[in-house]
Scaffold this motif. Sequence first.
Motif, PDB file in Angstrom:
ATOM      1  N   LEU A  50       3.281   4.158   6.763  1.00 13.73           N
ATOM      2  CA  LEU A  50       2.893   2.757   6.595  1.00 13.73           C
ATOM      3  C   LEU A  50       4.084   1.812   6.486  1.00 13.73           C
ATOM      4  O   LEU A  50       3.965   0.630   6.809  1.00 13.73           O
ATOM      5  CB  LEU A  50       2.014   2.592   5.349  1.00 13.73           C
ATOM      6  CG  LEU A  50       0.611   3.194   5.415  1.00 13.73           C
ATOM      7  CD1 LEU A  50      -0.078   3.051   4.060  1.00 13.73           C
ATOM      8  CD2 LEU A  50      -0.217   2.519   6.502  1.00 13.73           C
ATOM      9  N   ALA A  51       5.210   2.313   6.010  1.00 19.35           N
ATOM     10  CA  ALA A  51       6.352   1.425   5.765  1.00 19.35           C
ATOM     11  C   ALA A  51       7.645   2.187   6.002  1.00 19.35           C
ATOM     12  O   ALA A  51       7.675   3.419   5.923  1.00 19.35           O
ATOM     13  CB  ALA A  51       6.298   0.895   4.327  1.00 19.35           C
ATOM     14  N   PRO A  52       8.745   1.461   6.315  1.00 17.48           N
ATOM     15  CA  PRO A  52      10.029   2.124   6.539  1.00 17.48           C
ATOM     16  C   PRO A  52      10.538   2.794   5.270  1.00 17.48           C
ATOM     17  O   PRO A  52      10.236   2.364   4.152  1.00 17.48           O
ATOM     18  CB  PRO A  52      10.949   0.977   6.984  1.00 17.48           C
ATOM     19  CG  PRO A  52      10.278  -0.266   6.526  1.00 17.48           C
ATOM     20  CD  PRO A  52       8.813   0.001   6.528  1.00 17.48           C
ATOM     21  N   ALA A  53      11.315   3.849   5.462  1.00 14.78           N
ATOM     22  CA  ALA A  53      11.816   4.624   4.326  1.00 14.78           C
ATOM     23  C   ALA A  53      12.619   3.765   3.354  1.00 14.78           C
ATOM     24  O   ALA A  53      12.536   3.948   2.139  1.00 14.78           O
ATOM     25  CB  ALA A  53      12.668   5.784   4.839  1.00 14.78           C
ATOM     26  N   SER A  54      13.406   2.832   3.887  1.00 15.64           N
ATOM     27  CA  SER A  54      14.249   2.010   3.023  1.00 15.64           C
ATOM     28  C   SER A  54      13.443   1.147   2.064  1.00 15.64           C
ATOM     29  O   SER A  54      13.943   0.736   1.014  1.00 15.64           O
ATOM     30  CB  SER A  54      15.155   1.115   3.882  1.00 15.64           C
ATOM     31  OG  SER A  54      14.374   0.289   4.740  1.00 15.64           O
ATOM     32  N   ALA A  55      12.187   0.872   2.415  1.00 15.13           N
ATOM     33  CA  ALA A  55      11.355   0.013   1.571  1.00 15.13           C
ATOM     34  C   ALA A  55      10.692   0.776   0.439  1.00 15.13           C
ATOM     35  O   ALA A  55      10.411   0.200  -0.626  1.00 15.13           O
ATOM     36  CB  ALA A  55      10.286  -0.679   2.419  1.00 15.13           C
ATOM     37  N   ILE A  56      10.427   2.059   0.642  1.00 15.45           N
ATOM     38  CA  ILE A  56       9.656   2.794  -0.359  1.00 15.45           C
ATOM     39  C   ILE A  56      10.418   3.944  -1.014  1.00 15.45           C
ATOM     40  O   ILE A  56      10.044   4.386  -2.102  1.00 15.45           O
ATOM     41  CB  ILE A  56       8.358   3.363   0.259  1.00 15.45           C
ATOM     42  CG1 ILE A  56       8.673   4.267   1.441  1.00 15.45           C
ATOM     43  CG2 ILE A  56       7.431   2.247   0.662  1.00 15.45           C
ATOM     44  CD1 ILE A  56       7.451   4.929   2.043  1.00 15.45           C
ATOM     45  N   ALA A  57      11.491   4.430  -0.383  1.00 15.50           N
ATOM     46  CA  ALA A  57      12.219   5.563  -0.941  1.00 15.50           C
ATOM     47  C   ALA A  57      12.730   5.311  -2.364  1.00 15.50           C
ATOM     48  O   ALA A  57      12.701   6.227  -3.191  1.00 15.50           O
ATOM     49  CB  ALA A  57      13.373   5.949  -0.019  1.00 15.50           C
ATOM     50  N   GLU A  74       0.834  -1.200   0.000  1.00 14.29           N
ATOM     51  CA  GLU A  74       0.000   0.000   0.000  1.00 14.29           C
ATOM     52  C   GLU A  74       0.869   1.251   0.000  1.00 14.29           C
ATOM     53  O   GLU A  74       0.571   2.220  -0.713  1.00 14.29           O
ATOM     54  CB  GLU A  74      -0.912   0.001   1.230  1.00 14.29           C
ATOM     55  CG  GLU A  74      -1.874   1.184   1.268  1.00 14.29           C
ATOM     56  CD  GLU A  74      -2.778   1.170   2.487  1.00 14.29           C
ATOM     57  OE1 GLU A  74      -3.459   2.186   2.732  1.00 14.29           O
ATOM     58  OE2 GLU A  74      -2.792   0.133   3.199  1.00 14.29           O
ATOM     59  N   ALA A  75       1.940   1.234   0.794  1.00 16.66           N
ATOM     60  CA  ALA A  75       2.843   2.385   0.847  1.00 16.66           C
ATOM     61  C   ALA A  75       3.506   2.621  -0.504  1.00 16.66           C
ATOM     62  O   ALA A  75       3.639   3.770  -0.954  1.00 16.66           O
ATOM     63  CB  ALA A  75       3.903   2.166   1.925  1.00 16.66           C
TER      64      ALA A  75
END
Length: 313
Positions: free
Chosen positions: A248-255, A19-20
């Motif tokens: 919703l999610a850590p920065a490393s996952a979505i950045a 979702e993020a």
Amino acid sequence: MHRNLPTPSAAAEARQRLEAIGLMLIAVGFFSALDTSAKYLVTREGLGVGQIVWARCIGQFALLLLLVPSFGIMSTRALFATKIMGWQLVRSALMVATTAFNFLALEYLRLDQTVTIVFLAPLMVALLAGPLLGEWVGRRTLAAILIGFAGVLIAVRPGFGNIHPAVLYSFAGMLAYAFFIILTRRMAHVDPPLVTLFYSMFAGTVGAIPFAVADWVTPPDVLSWVLLGALGILGGLGHWLFLHAYRLAPASAIAPFLYTQLLTMVAFGFIVFGDLPDLWTLAGAALIVASGIYLIHRERQVARELADATALS
């Protein structure tokens, strides 16, 4: 044989990450639509940059006021309660400068060129975090930053004769954005996030009025009025989705998905203006994106090592 099925908590976390990522991709689309609209209004409709900057600020400010009740704050009085008024105004000025320099660059440069230079901002933040925040980088991170800078030199051409002077606007906007990020990090634990967001919009709206008046050109048609009014909505919704994705999610996952903006910029540039990036821009962007993703990976690795060390102590 029984398969190792994910636990309910792991499955929920996976859904949140998806979702993020989806929210991040939509936010990137809004940001690209914002820049495309600004470029269209300046180059095709002849509107002034000052009025476009102000329209973006006041539109986003109005959207913020409409969303305030959803954050549980029924009175705007609480939004004015800041402990660092001076720094709030400086941060707001940096936001306006970032927007203004970016729109000035868009008058002459392609969308893919401006976004490529903007991608340098996280690398600049990492470089400036040492002297300004005391967060010094290691040799590998410094090497990644230098590679990113090399990517920008490739993207804007290896020979100075081919560099359009508007590139300086784009670099100025990138620097203003880098200082904006650093100042935001320093202020994060002083005022509530919503107060900081409010001041960035409020001060920007008031401060940009003289530039809007001096640069005002009456929009010639309905489309121009619609695009002018949509600037704040595109920017406001984009930032709201951006922040929600990080919740919703850590920065490393979505950045890393932020870099998909290069694809949306190329698409909008081709559809609206018939522009296509050249090989120099693509090669430079590839180096910058690779450097940025490496920095994200390093931050995640360092955070994991610190967590492990804390758990063992």
